[in-house]
Each structure stands twice: as C-alpha cells, then as structure tokens.
Design a protein around this motif. Structure first.
Motif, PDB file in Angstrom:
ATOM      1  N   ARG A  15       6.054  -1.241   0.889  1.00  0.00           N
ATOM      2  CA  ARG A  15       6.356  -2.343  -0.014  1.00  0.00           C
ATOM      3  C   ARG A  15       5.580  -2.127  -1.294  1.00  0.00           C
ATOM      4  O   ARG A  15       4.575  -1.427  -1.320  1.00  0.00           O
ATOM      5  CB  ARG A  15       5.984  -3.680   0.633  1.00  0.00           C
TER       6      ARG A  15
ATOM      7  N   LEU B 193      -1.572 -12.598   0.745  1.00  0.00           N
ATOM      8  CA  LEU B 193      -2.020 -11.280   0.287  1.00  0.00           C
ATOM      9  C   LEU B 193      -1.246 -10.184   0.989  1.00  0.00           C
ATOM     10  O   LEU B 193      -0.775  -9.233   0.363  1.00  0.00           O
ATOM     11  CB  LEU B 193      -3.526 -11.130   0.560  1.00  0.00           C
ATOM     12  N   LEU B 194      -1.074 -10.335   2.298  1.00  0.00           N
ATOM     13  CA  LEU B 194      -0.351  -9.328   3.069  1.00  0.00           C
ATOM     14  C   LEU B 194       1.104  -9.229   2.612  1.00  0.00           C
ATOM     15  O   LEU B 194       1.702  -8.160   2.650  1.00  0.00           O
ATOM     16  CB  LEU B 194      -0.419  -9.675   4.560  1.00  0.00           C
ATOM     17  N   ASN B 195       1.651 -10.326   2.172  1.00  0.00           N
ATOM     18  CA  ASN B 195       3.039 -10.316   1.708  1.00  0.00           C
ATOM     19  C   ASN B 195       3.174  -9.905   0.250  1.00  0.00           C
ATOM     20  O   ASN B 195       4.275  -9.857  -0.275  1.00  0.00           O
ATOM     21  CB  ASN B 195       3.666 -11.706   1.866  1.00  0.00           C
ATOM     22  N   GLY B 196       2.047  -9.682  -0.387  1.00  0.00           N
ATOM     23  CA  GLY B 196       2.115  -9.286  -1.789  1.00  0.00           C
ATOM     24  C   GLY B 196       2.452 -10.416  -2.732  1.00  0.00           C
ATOM     25  O   GLY B 196       2.874 -10.179  -3.856  1.00  0.00           O
TER      26      GLY B 196
ATOM     27  N   VAL C  97       0.250 -12.622  -3.753  1.00  0.00           N
ATOM     28  CA  VAL C  97      -0.886 -12.737  -4.674  1.00  0.00           C
ATOM     29  C   VAL C  97      -1.522 -11.351  -4.795  1.00  0.00           C
ATOM     30  O   VAL C  97      -1.298 -10.474  -3.946  1.00  0.00           O
ATOM     31  CB  VAL C  97      -1.954 -13.746  -4.186  1.00  0.00           C
ATOM     32  N   ASP C  98      -2.288 -11.159  -5.862  1.00  0.00           N
ATOM     33  CA  ASP C  98      -2.905  -9.855  -6.075  1.00  0.00           C
ATOM     34  C   ASP C  98      -4.262  -9.752  -5.399  1.00  0.00           C
ATOM     35  O   ASP C  98      -4.715  -8.667  -5.068  1.00  0.00           O
ATOM     36  CB  ASP C  98      -3.053  -9.607  -7.579  1.00  0.00           C
TER      37      ASP C  98
ATOM     38  N   GLU D 132      -6.812   1.716  -5.938  1.00  0.00           N
ATOM     39  CA  GLU D 132      -5.816   2.590  -6.561  1.00  0.00           C
ATOM     40  C   GLU D 132      -4.559   1.809  -6.948  1.00  0.00           C
ATOM     41  O   GLU D 132      -3.772   2.256  -7.766  1.00  0.00           O
ATOM     42  CB  GLU D 132      -5.404   3.725  -5.609  1.00  0.00           C
ATOM     43  N   THR D 133      -4.359   0.689  -6.283  1.00  0.00           N
ATOM     44  CA  THR D 133      -3.135  -0.069  -6.531  1.00  0.00           C
ATOM     45  C   THR D 133      -3.350  -1.162  -7.571  1.00  0.00           C
ATOM     46  O   THR D 133      -2.440  -1.935  -7.854  1.00  0.00           O
ATOM     47  CB  THR D 133      -2.643  -0.739  -5.239  1.00  0.00           C
ATOM     48  N   TRP D 134      -4.551  -1.235  -8.128  1.00  0.00           N
ATOM     49  CA  TRP D 134      -4.836  -2.340  -9.032  1.00  0.00           C
ATOM     50  C   TRP D 134      -4.223  -2.145 -10.413  1.00  0.00           C
ATOM     51  O   TRP D 134      -4.276  -1.068 -10.990  1.00  0.00           O
ATOM     52  CB  TRP D 134      -6.346  -2.507  -9.183  1.00  0.00           C
ATOM     53  N   THR D 135      -3.706  -3.216 -10.923  1.00  0.00           N
ATOM     54  CA  THR D 135      -3.337  -3.210 -12.339  1.00  0.00           C
ATOM     55  C   THR D 135      -4.644  -3.317 -13.130  1.00  0.00           C
ATOM     56  O   THR D 135      -5.656  -3.776 -12.600  1.00  0.00           O
ATOM     57  CB  THR D 135      -2.464  -4.425 -12.691  1.00  0.00           C
TER      58      THR D 135
ATOM     59  N   PRO E  73      -6.013  -5.360  -2.153  1.00  0.00           N
ATOM     60  CA  PRO E  73      -5.631  -4.031  -1.659  1.00  0.00           C
ATOM     61  C   PRO E  73      -6.515  -2.965  -2.298  1.00  0.00           C
ATOM     62  O   PRO E  73      -7.370  -3.260  -3.132  1.00  0.00           O
ATOM     63  CB  PRO E  73      -4.182  -3.882  -2.112  1.00  0.00           C
ATOM     64  N   GLU E  74      -6.288  -1.746  -1.924  1.00  0.00           N
ATOM     65  CA  GLU E  74      -7.124  -0.652  -2.416  1.00  0.00           C
ATOM     66  C   GLU E  74      -7.134  -0.589  -3.945  1.00  0.00           C
ATOM     67  O   GLU E  74      -6.113  -0.830  -4.589  1.00  0.00           O
ATOM     68  CB  GLU E  74      -6.611   0.674  -1.870  1.00  0.00           C
TER      69      GLU E  74
ATOM     70  N   SER F 154       0.831  -4.659  -6.137  1.00  0.00           N
ATOM     71  CA  SER F 154       0.915  -5.602  -7.263  1.00  0.00           C
ATOM     72  C   SER F 154       1.378  -4.865  -8.503  1.00  0.00           C
ATOM     73  O   SER F 154       2.214  -5.358  -9.263  1.00  0.00           O
ATOM     74  CB  SER F 154      -0.442  -6.226  -7.557  1.00  0.00           C
TER      75      SER F 154
ATOM     76  N   GLN G  64      -1.111   3.391  -8.061  1.00  0.00           N
ATOM     77  CA  GLN G  64      -0.235   3.461  -6.893  1.00  0.00           C
ATOM     78  C   GLN G  64       0.754   2.307  -6.957  1.00  0.00           C
ATOM     79  O   GLN G  64       0.369   1.152  -7.163  1.00  0.00           O
ATOM     80  CB  GLN G  64      -1.081   3.392  -5.628  1.00  0.00           C
TER      81      GLN G  64
ATOM     82  N   LEU H 293      -6.204  -6.666 -12.777  1.00  0.00           N
ATOM     83  CA  LEU H 293      -6.948  -6.927 -11.547  1.00  0.00           C
ATOM     84  C   LEU H 293      -8.267  -6.159 -11.544  1.00  0.00           C
ATOM     85  O   LEU H 293      -9.312  -6.692 -11.152  1.00  0.00           O
ATOM     86  CB  LEU H 293      -6.098  -6.533 -10.330  1.00  0.00           C
TER      87      LEU H 293
ATOM     88  N   ARG I 217      -7.469  -0.577   4.875  1.00  0.00           N
ATOM     89  CA  ARG I 217      -6.724  -0.431   3.640  1.00  0.00           C
ATOM     90  C   ARG I 217      -6.825  -1.656   2.741  1.00  0.00           C
ATOM     91  O   ARG I 217      -5.975  -1.874   1.899  1.00  0.00           O
ATOM     92  CB  ARG I 217      -5.261  -0.129   3.911  1.00  0.00           C
ATOM     93  N   TYR I 218      -7.816  -2.464   2.976  1.00  0.00           N
ATOM     94  CA  TYR I 218      -8.051  -3.553   2.035  1.00  0.00           C
ATOM     95  C   TYR I 218      -9.489  -3.484   1.573  1.00  0.00           C
ATOM     96  O   TYR I 218     -10.387  -3.093   2.322  1.00  0.00           O
ATOM     97  CB  TYR I 218      -7.723  -4.918   2.644  1.00  0.00           C
TER      98      TYR I 218
END
Lengths: 297, 297
Positions: free
Chosen positions: B55, A134-137, A139-140, A270-273, A267-268, B58, B46, A276, A152-153
DNA sequence: TCAGGTTATCTATAAACAAGATAGTAGCGA
DNA sequence: TCGCTACTATCTTGTTTATAGATAACCTGA
C-alpha cells in the motif's frame, strides 16, 4: 504523450522558435522537432504553424493550456519532495485527546513557524483507534501510549506523563474501596490506554471496575468530575492546565500505575515526506529540551 | 518522472498489488517494479510499503493525488482531439457585427445542438480587425467581407449579402448629390468593409465622403438612422430583420456596389481542433441549404 | 535573387524499455 | 517449525527510443 514533449511544446509556444526552446531546455533543435512531430502524429493535428512565424495553431494553443496544468501539477509534486528548506503539502497527525490538549500546541506552533506551507490536520482518538488509522495510512504519524511493537515502524518516546486520580473534593489518600465501588469513573471511549489504567488501579484496590462513563472530550469529562459525577485518571500536566477552570482535585497514584509514556510513532523514515521529517525533527528538539534522556527505536 | 510511471503508481495504489497493476495496464510485473523504483529514486522517498500489504506510504499517497491531477488533465487533453463523436473544448469565432446579428444565430444554434460540450466565444469587429485577430491566433476562425489573400488560410464563401441604402424616409431613387453632401453617414468603426462601400457609393455619385459617424453596435446605428441623423449602408437581410423595430426605409444600390460576400476564414484544416472541424461542417451544411453554389479555396 | 536565420531529415551512438525467467521474501496454516 | 503460496526484486536479452551533430531544405526580408 510525454511531459518532456509538452514542456518543449510550451517552450516553443512561448519563445516562438524551435531553437530557442531547445536552448531553454538544454537540448538541440532537432530533438524539439522530433518531439513536436511525435505529439502531432499522436493527436492527428498540427500544433505549430511552421511557415513564417512559428506560433501555435488553435489546436496547439488548446493543448498548451492542458500542458500547463499538467506541468504545474508535476512541478508542485516535485517540490513536495525536493523543495529545498521549506516543506509543503500536508501533515496528518493522530493524537490522544490529552496529548492534543497538553503537548501538541507548543510543538505545532514551533512547527508551523518553521514550515508555514504545510497544512496540518489533527485527528484525535484513543490509542487503539489511532494505531488503526496509522496502519491504514489515514494519518502520517501518531502520538500514542506505549510503543508500537509492530516492526517496520519508527517509535520515539515523546513525553512521560504522571497519571493522577482526579475528583471533585480534596484527597489526601486513596479513597476507600467502598468509596471507589460506589463512585462512577469517567474515561475516554473504548480503546483509550488511560482507561486501562483506571481498571488496573481499581483492581489494585481489590475493586472491580464498576460503572464507567465514556466521554469524547476532555472538557466534558473534567466538567463532570467537577460536578461530582465521579473520578477519572489523567496526566498530571493535563489536569493542572485545566485546574483553574474547574473545581477539581488530584491525588498522586503509585508509580507503577502512574507512569505512562507517550510515543511518537510513524512508518520508517525512508517513507517520510519532507513535511513529516521536519515535524519529527521539531519534535525531537522539543523533547530534548524537556527531558534529555530520550529513547528512539 | 513520466506519466506512464505515475499511471502505474496509481494502479498499484488502487489495486494493492504490482501484478494486478501490471495486468490492468497491459504490461508485466517486473516493469511495474522498475517504474516505481525509478520514481522512488528520483524523489528520494519510498512510495510503496512492500512488506506485508502493498500500500502507498504517506509520501506515495501525496504523490498519487498529484498524479491524478496530471493524469486527468492528460486524459482530458487527449479527449479534446481523440474524443469520438462529441467534440469538446473551446471555439473562438470572430465575426462582423452584421454577420453576428443576422447569420450566426441559426448556425450557432445548430452547432450547439450538435456539440453541446464546446464553449463558444464570439468576438465582433470590423473585417480588418478580425483578420488581425486571426493572424495573431486570438480567434480560431472569422467571418469577414472578402476572402483572405494570405496563403495557408482556408476560405469558404459563406453568405452573399445585398447592401442597401438605409434612411429615415421612404426612397424611390438615389438621393441627390446635394442631399448626400448635406447628410451624415453612419458606419461601423474604422476597418469595416461596409464603410468602404459607403465611400465607394458616394464617389460613384460624384460626392466626397463628408461627415461619417462611427458606431460600435448595429442597434445604436439603426436607432440613429431612424431618428433622421443620416444614412447608412447595410445588408438587406440585416435591415429587414430590424425594420419592424425602427422607422427605417431602404433603397437598392447598383449591383456593382451592392453585392458583398462574407467568407469563413480559418487556418489550414490540418490545424483544426475537432470543435472547429465540426463547426466548419455545420457551416457548410447551412450554406448548401441556402445557396448550393458554394465556393471553397 | 541572395543572405541570414530557421526547421526537417538523416545517422551513429547511447540509453531506456519491455518481457520473460529466476531468485528471494513475507505471510499463512498445519 | 516447516513447507506452501503469492508476491516482489533482480537479471538478461532483444528491441525500441532518445540524443546530438551534420546537413539539407526552407522562408523571409532586403
């Protein structure tokens, strides 16, 4: 070269007229002329036959083909975020072996019914490994034991499990320290939070962790327990789901050791597709049905 | 959404830094921030994790994939026109059956050696049909009998052919009117300029066009002539190339009827793709070698 | 040759952009 | 906890670019 210009070029090629292309894209004819001219200057080629019938030259035709590739990729990308109702794209989920086996099937089925256009990818692994992914991105979102303290998670308590001791013979009380000492323990590979519980349990019985065999899959592990290879510790629900297939028996553990919570971490928001976001919603619905006292953070 | 912004996004994702992305694309960091922010506002998501490591989220990762599709299509399109030395893409040539059989092989071989990345497509048909294809933009250039009078087209005299009468028996003089009248004539389908010559030739002998059989391929036609089915009229070179395979004989025709010029016709050079421009050059070279008195218009 | 429709050019206004300077922020180590 | 460093966000300014409308030039078909 701008996507806007290419869209105009395609419109001109299709309508056979600058004015019609302008109307289709809600602008005026002079702008169409300007954009096409700029493209032509940029590439050093005439793209449109102006004399008589307005139609693309060979060069224009060739560019239109590329333009269509670019524009369709663009439109697809936009629909990924702005698609109304139906999400699309890809959703990469990380989950523990036990969660995957016991909890995910229902949720994924519900999600897939709601969002048939999303490609679902599942990666299984122990908690520590999943957090790394998750930290490496890679997985979503993940399902792990324990909330992620990292700020921030977004964490959501998804499931509560009761760990039980699993062995090949019926048990009415905790095996003696002696029995535990001479038995092997079967656990998922390094990093699995259940494994920590095994060690915790052994310690509470005044026994140091002896031999611990590592497994990658639930089936293999239960099969070996059934064969009398040793004990393991697993969520009650997981074991019950497989109990009819293996000759295994369970014993409840003390609450302090038995209770283990599985969290949904991503992640937050705001970053979700949309894919997700919709999954999180499906999950929330499923969780509310099972145990209304959910906790988000 | 602009290609420029997407290129910046990809650069940020790859370098892991706004500043490095700016440097790579020869701009300043503040512009990178602005472009990314605009993308994020446009999509309502975001795209980049700013806190700590920079970085892609997703959502950002998903967009990067589409961006790469768009950008690679863009770059390919640009290289179609701006590719130095080596042309690429597609070249659609229309040519008469006889030209395709007799003249094109040499030229295409030379062209393909010079421009191996160009996909060549040949459409064969009679002159009238080819002109139609060219006017409709379905081919990039054609080889036809006679220059195209239509303005705004580029014509180049490519080959001069000598038409000969072809029959199944040796001929020393023109067959008698009687013989011509009772014989069949074999020609390409409607629209072939050679066919007009047959009719012209018959008229000069005071004979009305009798039975004319239409063929689609040269081989079939020559085979039928050899079988004694009748006469045909073809370029000398074409016949000679096939004479060893068929039992056929030729007779020279009067110059006024025999001489026929094949022209290379294409739209104005300003509209040419590099692939076509390069082909015209190859052709010009080939023509100069064969007959230095070429004529362009 | 004329009429009708179409494209090119020009212009004023508005918007967008690029670069630099500056402010704010997170992470790191002492 | 305190700076130090490296980074991103914001603001400003001058310049470039885009837009819409008006008008001129053009082609085609009658």
């Amino acid at each position: 070269m701008q996507l806007k210009s290419l869209r105009l070029l395609v419109a001109v090629a299709e309508t056979g007229s600058f004015g019609a292309a302008a109307k289709r894209l809600h602008t005026v004819q002079s702008n169409v002329t300007t954009h096409i001219k700029k493209l032509e200057e940029e590439l050093g080629v005439q793209l449109i036959h102006r004399a008589g019938r307005v139609r693309p030259t060979s060069a224009g035709l060739a560019l239109v083909e590329y333009a269509e590739r670019m524009l369709s990729a663009h439109d697809e990308a936009v629909s990924l975020f702005k698609g109304q109702e139906k999400a699309c794209g890809r959703l990469r989920i990380g989950a523990m072996e036990t969660t995957t086996a016991l909890r995910l099937p229902t949720i994924l089925a519900a999600y897939h019914a709601a969002q048939p256009d999303v490609d679902i990818q599942i990666k299984t692994g122990p908690t520590a490994e999943l957090v790394e992914l998750l930290l490496n991105g890679q997985v979503d979102c993940v399902f792990v034991a324990g909330r992620l303290e990292h700020g921030r998670y977004h964490s959501l308590k998804a499931f509560s499990e009761q760990l039980v001791l699993v062995g090949s013979t019926p048990m009415t009380k905790m095996p003696s320290s002696q029995a535990l000492l001479t038995s092997a323990f079967l656990a998922f590979r390094q990093g699995c939070s259940y494994r920590q519980r095994i060690e915790l349990m052994l310690a509470s019985q005044g026994v140091n962790a002896g031999r611990i065999f590592e497994f990658g899959s639930l089936d293999a592990m239960l099969g070996c327990v059934a064969a009398g290879m040793g004990y393991t510790v697993l969520p009650r629900g997981t074991v019950e789901a497989h109990q009819h297939r293996f000759g295994i028996h369970t014993l409840a553990l003390p609450t302090s050791i038995a209770n283990i919570d599985t969290y949904f971490v991503a992640p937050e928001p705001e970053t979700w597709t949309p894919a997700l976001a919709s999954f999180a919603e499906t999950l929330r619905d499923a969780v509310v049905v099972n145990e209304p006292q959910l906790t988000a953070s």
